[in-house]
Write a protein that holds these residues in place. Structure first.
Motif, short mmCIF file in Angstrom:
data_model
loop_
_atom_site.label_atom_id
_atom_site.label_comp_id
_atom_site.label_asym_id
_atom_site.label_seq_id
_atom_site.Cartn_x
_atom_site.Cartn_y
_atom_site.Cartn_z
N THR A 59 -22.12 12.51 -13.83
CA THR A 59 -20.73 11.82 -14.23
C THR A 59 -19.56 12.89 -14.53
O THR A 59 -18.47 12.94 -13.81
CB THR A 59 -20.81 11.15 -15.45
N GLU A 60 -19.89 14.03 -15.16
CA GLU A 60 -18.69 15.27 -15.14
C GLU A 60 -18.59 15.70 -13.95
O GLU A 60 -17.46 15.67 -13.93
CB GLU A 60 -19.38 16.09 -16.38
N VAL A 61 -19.61 16.08 -13.17
CA VAL A 61 -19.05 16.83 -11.90
C VAL A 61 -18.19 15.91 -11.14
O VAL A 61 -17.35 16.38 -10.09
CB VAL A 61 -20.56 17.19 -11.23
N TRP A 62 -18.53 14.41 -11.01
CA TRP A 62 -18.04 13.79 -9.92
C TRP A 62 -16.56 13.34 -10.53
O TRP A 62 -15.63 13.46 -9.88
CB TRP A 62 -18.74 12.43 -9.86
N VAL A 63 -16.53 12.93 -11.84
CA VAL A 63 -15.17 12.38 -12.59
C VAL A 63 -14.20 13.51 -12.53
O VAL A 63 -13.11 13.69 -12.34
CB VAL A 63 -15.45 11.97 -13.68
N ALA A 64 -14.64 14.76 -13.15
CA ALA A 64 -13.76 15.89 -13.06
C ALA A 64 -13.64 16.88 -12.02
O ALA A 64 -12.93 17.68 -12.04
CB ALA A 64 -14.22 16.88 -14.45
N ASP A 65 -14.58 16.13 -10.87
CA ASP A 65 -14.38 17.10 -9.72
C ASP A 65 -14.72 18.51 -9.66
O ASP A 65 -13.82 19.39 -9.33
CB ASP A 65 -13.00 16.89 -9.02
N ARG A 66 -15.64 18.89 -10.55
CA ARG A 66 -16.20 20.28 -11.03
C ARG A 66 -16.54 20.91 -9.50
O ARG A 66 -17.55 20.25 -8.77
CB ARG A 66 -17.28 20.41 -11.88
N ALA A 67 -16.14 22.02 -9.60
CA ALA A 67 -16.69 22.75 -8.22
C ALA A 67 -17.86 23.78 -8.42
O ALA A 67 -18.13 23.92 -9.72
CB ALA A 67 -15.37 23.74 -7.75
N PHE A 68 -18.69 23.89 -7.32
CA PHE A 68 -19.91 24.59 -7.69
C PHE A 68 -19.35 26.06 -8.01
O PHE A 68 -18.62 26.83 -7.27
CB PHE A 68 -20.37 24.65 -6.42
N PRO A 69 -20.06 26.86 -9.12
CA PRO A 69 -19.51 27.96 -9.44
C PRO A 69 -20.02 29.07 -9.03
O PRO A 69 -20.21 30.23 -9.71
CB PRO A 69 -19.88 27.79 -11.11
N GLY A 70 -20.36 29.17 -7.76
CA GLY A 70 -21.00 30.19 -7.00
C GLY A 70 -22.23 31.03 -8.00
O GLY A 70 -23.31 30.29 -7.99
N VAL A 71 -21.97 32.29 -8.05
CA VAL A 71 -23.38 32.88 -8.53
C VAL A 71 -23.77 32.44 -9.93
O VAL A 71 -25.14 32.18 -9.90
CB VAL A 71 -22.77 34.48 -8.63
N LEU A 72 -22.90 31.77 -10.73
CA LEU A 72 -23.26 31.31 -11.89
C LEU A 72 -24.30 29.99 -11.48
O LEU A 72 -25.30 29.87 -12.18
CB LEU A 72 -22.09 30.81 -12.72
N GLY A 73 -23.78 29.32 -10.64
CA GLY A 73 -24.17 28.17 -10.38
C GLY A 73 -25.94 28.48 -9.75
O GLY A 73 -26.99 27.74 -10.24
N TRP A 74 -26.01 29.29 -8.85
CA TRP A 74 -27.26 29.79 -8.42
C TRP A 74 -28.18 30.42 -9.47
O TRP A 74 -29.39 30.15 -9.44
CB TRP A 74 -27.04 30.70 -7.09
N THR A 75 -27.60 31.19 -10.50
CA THR A 75 -28.44 31.77 -11.53
C THR A 75 -28.86 30.57 -12.58
O THR A 75 -29.91 30.61 -12.84
CB THR A 75 -27.43 32.40 -12.27
#
Length: 172
Positions: free
Chosen positions: A60-76
């Motif tokens: 919900t947060e990712v879709w509603v707030a339109d969160r972007a993938f955070p790159g290196v943090l996301g992969w970590t």
């Protein structure tokens, strides 16, 4: 990672949770048939609700707030999610019939001290804590990570106390 792929990841974690519940039910029946008893059941519905809310909150947060993938943090964070799943399944394997989502003790069975339990008293909860912040942060759902962690901390305190008490009373 797109939002759609992130939703797939969360869906896979949800499917894994359902598999855990099947195993837990089977192990509960096994334990009860051998005189097992449940401890600390009052907090269990809150735990189920919180863990369900984590999964819903992530997507919900990712879709509603339109969160972007955070790159290196996301992969970590994805690597930490995978590691937490591996640790959880190691715990399930090592505990065998004694593993459960509930706190269940079977008279006469000693506490398990093999595998990750040689190093940490509650390795499954290490997996829960890591997953609780890492899964949301895979795709920048920092609010879900913060809320889950804030609510999970007192819950785990209650749960670990109940589990430790059940282990002590089983030895007495």
């Amino acid at each position: 990672m797109t939002q759609a792929w992130y939703a797939v990841l969360v869906g896979l974690v949800a499917a894994e949770r359902l598999a855990e519940l099947v195993i837990a039910q089977r192990n509960l029946a096994w334990s009860l048939a051998r005189g097992g008893w449940e401890a600390g059941s009052a907090h269990y519905p809150f735990m189920v609700g919180l863990h369900t809310a984590l999964l819903v909150g992530c997507v919900t947060e990712v879709w509603v707030a339109d969160r972007a993938f955070p790159g290196v943090l996301g992969w970590t964070m994805l690597a930490l999610v995978v590691a937490s799943q591996a640790l959880r399944w190691w715990c399930i394997r090592v505990l065998g019939h004694q593993w459960n989502t509930r706190i269940v003790r079977v008279p006469g069975l000693p506490p398990v001290t093999a595998g990750p339990y040689r190093v940490v008293a509650h390795p499954n909860y290490v997996a829960v804590v890591v997953e609780g912040f890492a899964l949301p942060l895979v795709h920048g759902a920092w609010l879900t990570a913060a809320i889950f962690t804030a609510l999970n901390t007192p819950l785990l305190t209650v749960r670990i106390r109940a589990e430790d008490e059940a282990l002590r009373s089983a030895r007495a």
